[in-house]
Design a protein around this motif. Structure first.
Motif, short mmCIF file in Angstrom:
data_model
loop_
_atom_site.label_atom_id
_atom_site.label_comp_id
_atom_site.label_asym_id
_atom_site.label_seq_id
_atom_site.Cartn_x
_atom_site.Cartn_y
_atom_site.Cartn_z
N GLN A 1 0.83 -1.20 0.00
CA GLN A 1 0.00 0.00 0.00
C GLN A 1 0.87 1.26 0.00
OE1 GLN A 1 -2.39 -1.04 3.41
NE2 GLN A 1 -4.14 -1.58 2.13
N ALA A 2 1.95 1.26 0.77
CA ALA A 2 2.86 2.40 0.78
C ALA A 2 3.52 2.58 -0.59
CB ALA A 2 3.92 2.22 1.87
N ALA A 3 3.90 1.47 -1.23
CA ALA A 3 4.51 1.54 -2.56
C ALA A 3 3.52 2.09 -3.58
CB ALA A 3 5.00 0.16 -2.98
N LEU A 4 2.25 1.68 -3.47
CA LEU A 4 1.23 2.18 -4.39
C LEU A 4 1.05 3.68 -4.24
CD1 LEU A 4 -0.95 1.67 -6.52
CD2 LEU A 4 -2.54 1.20 -4.65
N ILE A 5 1.03 4.15 -3.02
CA ILE A 5 0.89 5.59 -2.78
C ILE A 5 2.07 6.36 -3.38
CG2 ILE A 5 0.89 7.36 -0.97
CD1 ILE A 5 -0.77 5.30 0.72
N GLU A 6 3.28 5.86 -3.15
CA GLU A 6 4.46 6.52 -3.70
C GLU A 6 4.47 6.48 -5.22
OE1 GLU A 6 8.00 5.01 -1.92
OE2 GLU A 6 7.58 5.93 0.01
N LEU A 7 4.03 5.37 -5.79
CA LEU A 7 3.97 5.23 -7.25
C LEU A 7 2.96 6.21 -7.83
CD1 LEU A 7 5.04 3.55 -9.64
CD2 LEU A 7 3.15 1.98 -9.25
N GLN A 8 1.81 6.33 -7.19
CA GLN A 8 0.77 7.24 -7.69
C GLN A 8 1.19 8.69 -7.55
OE1 GLN A 8 -2.60 5.79 -5.39
NE2 GLN A 8 -3.45 4.84 -7.22
N MET A 9 2.02 8.99 -6.57
CA MET A 9 2.47 10.37 -6.36
C MET A 9 3.73 10.69 -7.16
SD MET A 9 1.74 10.71 -2.29
CE MET A 9 2.12 12.46 -2.21
N GLY A 10 4.25 9.71 -7.90
CA GLY A 10 5.42 9.92 -8.73
C GLY A 10 6.72 9.97 -7.96
N LYS A 11 6.77 9.34 -6.80
CA LYS A 11 7.96 9.38 -5.95
C LYS A 11 8.88 8.18 -6.14
CE LYS A 11 6.01 12.15 -2.25
NZ LYS A 11 5.77 12.22 -0.81
N LYS A 12 8.51 7.22 -6.94
CA LYS A 12 9.34 6.03 -7.13
C LYS A 12 10.23 6.20 -8.34
CE LYS A 12 8.48 2.92 -4.03
NZ LYS A 12 9.49 2.53 -3.12
N GLY A 13 11.53 6.11 -8.13
CA GLY A 13 12.48 6.18 -9.22
C GLY A 13 12.74 4.81 -9.82
N VAL A 14 13.33 4.80 -11.01
CA VAL A 14 13.61 3.54 -11.69
C VAL A 14 15.10 3.33 -11.88
CG1 VAL A 14 13.24 2.24 -13.81
CG2 VAL A 14 11.39 3.59 -12.87
N SER A 15 15.84 4.38 -12.12
CA SER A 15 17.27 4.26 -12.37
C SER A 15 18.01 5.33 -11.57
CB SER A 15 17.54 4.44 -13.86
OG SER A 15 18.91 4.28 -14.12
N PHE A 16 19.10 4.93 -10.93
CA PHE A 16 19.87 5.84 -10.09
C PHE A 16 21.35 5.71 -10.44
CE2 PHE A 16 16.18 4.31 -7.77
CZ PHE A 16 15.55 5.50 -7.43
N SER A 17 22.06 6.82 -10.42
CA SER A 17 23.50 6.83 -10.66
C SER A 17 24.18 7.62 -9.55
CB SER A 17 23.83 7.48 -12.00
OG SER A 17 23.28 6.73 -13.06
N TYR A 18 25.38 7.20 -9.20
CA TYR A 18 26.16 7.92 -8.20
C TYR A 18 27.64 7.70 -8.49
CZ TYR A 18 26.36 3.30 -5.99
OH TYR A 18 26.55 1.97 -5.75
N THR A 19 28.45 8.59 -7.96
CA THR A 19 29.88 8.52 -8.20
C THR A 19 30.60 8.21 -6.90
OG1 THR A 19 29.67 10.16 -9.95
CG2 THR A 19 31.86 9.78 -9.08
N GLN A 20 31.49 7.23 -6.98
CA GLN A 20 32.37 6.92 -5.86
C GLN A 20 33.79 7.27 -6.27
OE1 GLN A 20 31.65 2.76 -5.01
NE2 GLN A 20 30.30 3.31 -3.33
N GLY A 21 34.71 7.13 -5.36
CA GLY A 21 36.10 7.45 -5.64
C GLY A 21 36.68 6.70 -6.82
N ASP A 22 36.22 5.47 -7.05
CA ASP A 22 36.81 4.66 -8.12
C ASP A 22 35.97 4.64 -9.39
OD1 ASP A 22 34.74 3.25 -7.01
OD2 ASP A 22 35.77 1.32 -7.05
N GLY A 23 34.93 5.45 -9.48
CA GLY A 23 34.15 5.50 -10.71
C GLY A 23 32.67 5.70 -10.46
N THR A 24 31.92 5.66 -11.53
CA THR A 24 30.48 5.88 -11.48
C THR A 24 29.75 4.55 -11.37
OG1 THR A 24 30.72 7.86 -12.84
CG2 THR A 24 28.54 6.91 -12.71
#
Length: 85
Positions: free
Chosen positions: A25-48
């Protein structure tokens, strides 16, 4: 048609099913509100680095919620109302 003792929910305790229902139910609420991401990127010391999750639809999450509710015995169809005179 699946019964509470068949399918992917077979063998789960009532407590586990209730916890899963709350999460869905919490996931459905977040999905309906557009708060769920699909792809994430971040950079660490040794690369992306990147992480991707499989996208889901509101219909898929709603179906899961209804399946869990049926397994818990809630949210099912109501009996027909009959009037007696």
């Amino acid at each position: 048609m699946q019964t509470p003792n068949s399918g992917i929910l077979a063998g789960m305790s009532r407590v586990q099913l209730q916890a899963m229902l709350t999460q869905a139910q919490a996931a459905l609420i977040e999905l309906q509100m557009g708060k769920k991401g699909v792809s994430f990127s971040y950079t660490q010391g040794d690369g992306t680095r990147s992480v991707s999750y499989q996208p889901t639809s509101i219909a898929d999450v709603s179906a899961l919620i209804m399946q869990i509710q049926r397994a818990l015995g809630i949210g099912g169809r109501r009996r027909r109302v009959r009037f007696r005179y």
